[in-house]
Design an enzyme around this catalytic site. Sequence first.
Site, PDB file in Angstrom:
ATOM      1  CB  SER A  66       5.775   3.972   3.957  1.00 20.38           C
ATOM      2  OG  SER A  66       5.737   2.857   3.078  1.00 20.38           O
ATOM      3  CG  HIS A  71      13.474   2.929 -10.329  1.00 22.40           C
ATOM      4  ND1 HIS A  71      14.418   2.064  -9.812  1.00 22.40           N
ATOM      5  CD2 HIS A  71      12.326   2.652  -9.698  1.00 22.40           C
ATOM      6  CE1 HIS A  71      13.842   1.276  -8.920  1.00 22.40           C
ATOM      7  NE2 HIS A  71      12.565   1.626  -8.824  1.00 22.40           N
ATOM      8  CB  CYS A  86       1.914   4.274   7.121  1.00 23.06           C
ATOM      9  SG  CYS A  86       2.533   2.957   6.066  1.00 23.06           S
TER      10      CYS A  86
END
Length: 130
Positions: A66, A71, A86
């Site tokens: 995945s 940020h 996953c």
Amino acid sequence: MDTMDTMGRHVIAELWDCDFDKLNDMPYIEQLFVDAALRAGAEVREVAFHKFAPQGVSGVVIISESHLTIHSFPEHGYASIDVYTCGDRIDPNVAAEYIAEGLNAKTRESIELPRGTGSFEIKQRETKAL
């Protein structure tokens, strides 16, 4: 679902009081995220990061399992990270903790959400003050 209880595990972490210079250093963050993925046992596929002016970095490491994202807001000593894996082979908390340590986060808050099971249920919530 057949052999898994969930489709994946999603760790969302709030990192506070991080090192300003590290939060603003795109090459450092990129390498930190690749290393975090590898430490967790993931297979890195693609990497994309962007440096903002005057400060801040956003980026993603795509893994076979995945992704990992960030940020950063150096002016606030803050980073928002996600680690989504996953299957049940990889523990996303390993990568999230590695990243928190690498950014010298003094305060961390995280939750883990099972994905693909229907309604959300928060499985973990923790705050650490160092």
